[in-house]
Design a protein around this motif. Structure first.
Motif, PDB file in Angstrom:
ATOM      1  N   ALA A 158       7.837   3.884   5.280  1.00 40.35           N
ATOM      2  CA  ALA A 158       7.545   3.901   3.838  1.00 40.35           C
ATOM      3  C   ALA A 158       8.078   2.638   3.167  1.00 40.35           C
ATOM      4  O   ALA A 158       7.419   2.065   2.279  1.00 40.35           O
ATOM      5  CB  ALA A 158       8.153   5.138   3.200  1.00 40.35           C
ATOM      6  N   GLY A 159       9.256   2.185   3.592  1.00 39.66           N
ATOM      7  CA  GLY A 159       9.814   0.969   3.010  1.00 39.66           C
ATOM      8  C   GLY A 159       8.986  -0.259   3.322  1.00 39.66           C
ATOM      9  O   GLY A 159       8.681  -1.061   2.431  1.00 39.66           O
ATOM     10  N   LEU A 160       8.597  -0.408   4.582  1.00 39.27           N
ATOM     11  CA  LEU A 160       7.802  -1.579   4.969  1.00 39.27           C
ATOM     12  C   LEU A 160       6.416  -1.553   4.345  1.00 39.27           C
ATOM     13  O   LEU A 160       5.874  -2.596   3.973  1.00 39.27           O
ATOM     14  CB  LEU A 160       7.680  -1.641   6.496  1.00 39.27           C
ATOM     15  CG  LEU A 160       8.931  -2.056   7.268  1.00 39.27           C
ATOM     16  CD1 LEU A 160       8.677  -1.978   8.766  1.00 39.27           C
ATOM     17  CD2 LEU A 160       9.356  -3.473   6.888  1.00 39.27           C
ATOM     18  N   ALA A 161       5.824  -0.363   4.229  1.00 41.40           N
ATOM     19  CA  ALA A 161       4.466  -0.264   3.688  1.00 41.40           C
ATOM     20  C   ALA A 161       4.394  -0.691   2.230  1.00 41.40           C
ATOM     21  O   ALA A 161       3.343  -1.140   1.761  1.00 41.40           O
ATOM     22  CB  ALA A 161       3.949   1.163   3.836  1.00 41.40           C
ATOM     23  N   ALA A 200       4.447 -11.470   8.992  1.00 40.79           N
ATOM     24  CA  ALA A 200       4.330 -11.234   7.559  1.00 40.79           C
ATOM     25  C   ALA A 200       3.034 -10.499   7.209  1.00 40.79           C
ATOM     26  O   ALA A 200       3.008  -9.662   6.298  1.00 40.79           O
ATOM     27  CB  ALA A 200       4.400 -12.555   6.803  1.00 40.79           C
ATOM     28  N   LEU A 201       1.967 -10.807   7.929  1.00 38.83           N
ATOM     29  CA  LEU A 201       0.684 -10.153   7.674  1.00 38.83           C
ATOM     30  C   LEU A 201       0.610  -8.753   8.271  1.00 38.83           C
ATOM     31  O   LEU A 201      -0.079  -7.885   7.731  1.00 38.83           O
ATOM     32  CB  LEU A 201      -0.456 -11.003   8.250  1.00 38.83           C
ATOM     33  CG  LEU A 201      -0.955 -12.175   7.423  1.00 38.83           C
ATOM     34  CD1 LEU A 201      -2.024 -12.944   8.201  1.00 38.83           C
ATOM     35  CD2 LEU A 201      -1.520 -11.714   6.094  1.00 38.83           C
ATOM     36  N   SER A 202       1.299  -8.513   9.370  1.00 36.92           N
ATOM     37  CA  SER A 202       1.089  -7.277  10.120  1.00 36.92           C
ATOM     38  C   SER A 202       2.110  -6.181   9.851  1.00 36.92           C
ATOM     39  O   SER A 202       1.843  -5.013  10.135  1.00 36.92           O
ATOM     40  CB  SER A 202       1.073  -7.575  11.625  1.00 36.92           C
ATOM     41  OG  SER A 202       2.300  -8.123  12.054  1.00 36.92           O
ATOM     42  N   LEU A 203       3.282  -6.500   9.326  1.00 40.91           N
ATOM     43  CA  LEU A 203       4.333  -5.491   9.191  1.00 40.91           C
ATOM     44  C   LEU A 203       3.917  -4.340   8.275  1.00 40.91           C
ATOM     45  O   LEU A 203       4.036  -3.161   8.643  1.00 40.91           O
ATOM     46  CB  LEU A 203       5.620  -6.138   8.675  1.00 40.91           C
ATOM     47  CG  LEU A 203       6.486  -6.833   9.724  1.00 40.91           C
ATOM     48  CD1 LEU A 203       7.702  -7.487   9.073  1.00 40.91           C
ATOM     49  CD2 LEU A 203       6.937  -5.854  10.793  1.00 40.91           C
ATOM     50  N   ALA A 204       3.444  -4.637   7.077  1.00 36.90           N
ATOM     51  CA  ALA A 204       3.069  -3.566   6.147  1.00 36.90           C
ATOM     52  C   ALA A 204       1.878  -2.744   6.661  1.00 36.90           C
ATOM     53  O   ALA A 204       1.930  -1.508   6.656  1.00 36.90           O
ATOM     54  CB  ALA A 204       2.775  -4.151   4.765  1.00 36.90           C
TER      55      ALA A 204
END
Length: 329
Positions: A158-161, A200-204
């Motif tokens: 939830a935090g990363l999203a 940076a592009l893939s984490l969320a």
């Protein structure tokens, strides 16, 4: 006696579900492309400011500004400009940069591969992590087991999203590049330079997809055929990889397809942060300089990439689950 392959007649081919499916998707693609093309052309002309004055400078003589506007066709009515723009597109002409004077098509040709590289890698990383990770999380937390693991999974994802791409980019740069000095801060110095932009592009999107895959996998794990597989004492690898994983793939790919446009759009800010020589960084520079031809070309290219990727995901879903997808026709 063996029979040869069945050859469909033209009427049968036209009535085939695959034909209807592909025809509907192609029509939707063409309509969407027309909307993107028109919007990219109109959008930059609705923004306040004079691009010619911005390119030549505030002290440029009025006669010089007028001559430049006439040369670029900006002194004719909007519809005439649009017709001229469409005619140029049909001949592969995307216009000329107001700032550098170089053909925009050449800029797209040199910049597009770099953007596709990080966007494609980020999408593959998202799938490679989220599909098995979500399934493993569902197996571990099924039936209320390991509540601490479930809480940790929920809090982290939830935090990363909820963190924007550019914030992740800045944080990763500060931690891995500046603080620990494990990776280059920016530029294209080799394979290592890909790590930070792709992360940076893939984490969320990975965090979002992990949550979706876990929920879908929990539903699948509760189905009768999985209980039957457990009663037959099949190995966990066979139960989960052969029976559970394929049945979560359709929902996962559907969500991944909806996340892909955001990932492509996110390249604009991520490329700016990491000085990545792609479409996004060129677009950010052009917005500041009010370089209309470059802006509208970049919007058109990114929009087309989003639409084509969506079409590929639709076709892949139809191949994996033709009964539910193709029968929409």
């Amino acid at each position: 006696m063996t029979r040869g392959p069945t050859v469909l007649s033209l009427p049968d081919l036209l009535r085939h579900p695959w034909t209807a499916f592909l025809g509907r998707r192609a029509a939707r693609l063409l309509l969407s492309l027309a909307v993107v093309l028109t919007a990219s052309f109109a959008m930059v002309r609705l923004v306040p400011g004079d691009p010619v004055r911005a390119a030549l400078g505030v002290d440029a003589a009025p006669d010089l500004v007028a001559a430049r506007r006439h040369e670029l066709g900006l002194d004719v009515p909007f519809l005439d400009q649009y017709r001229h723009y469409l005619d140029g597109l049909l001949h592969g002409d995307l216009g000329t940069s107001l700032v550098t004077g170089t053909p925009v098509a050449e800029l797209v040709r040199t910049r597009l591969p770099a953007t596709l590289e990080i966007a494609a890698l980020a999408f593959l990383v998202t799938l490679a992590v989220a599909l098995p990770g979500g399934l493993l999380a569902a197996v571990r937390t099924r039936g209320g087991r390991h509540p601490r693991s479930e809480l940790s999974f929920t809090v982290v994802t939830a935090g990363l999203a909820g963190v924007p791409d550019f914030v992740l980019a800045a944080g990763l740069t500060a931690l891995l590049a500046v603080g620990l000095r494990l990776l280059p801060v920016a530029g294209t110095a080799g394979a290592e330079s890909l790590v930070l932009p792709v992360l940076a592009l893939s984490l969320a999107p990975t965090a979002v997809l992990l949550r979706i895959v876990r929920v879908e996998a929990l539903k699948v794990l509760g189905e009768d055929y999985l209980r039957t597989a457990r009663s037959k004492r099949l190995s966990p690898a066979r139960r989960y990889l052969r029976h559970a994983a394929p049945n979560t793939a359709t929902a996962a790919l559907t969500v991944a397809g909806s996340l892909l446009p955001g990932m492509i759009a996110g390249t604009v800010l991520v490329e700016k942060v990491f000085a990545w020589p792609g479409i996004g960084s060129a677009m950010a520079q052009s917005v500041v300089a009010q370089d209309y031809p470059v802006i509208q070309a970049m919007v058109l290219v990114l929009g087309t990439a989003v639409l084509l990727s969506g079409l590929l995901v639709d076709v892949l879903l139809a191949v994996l689950d033709p009964r539910s997808t193709i029968r929409e026709s």
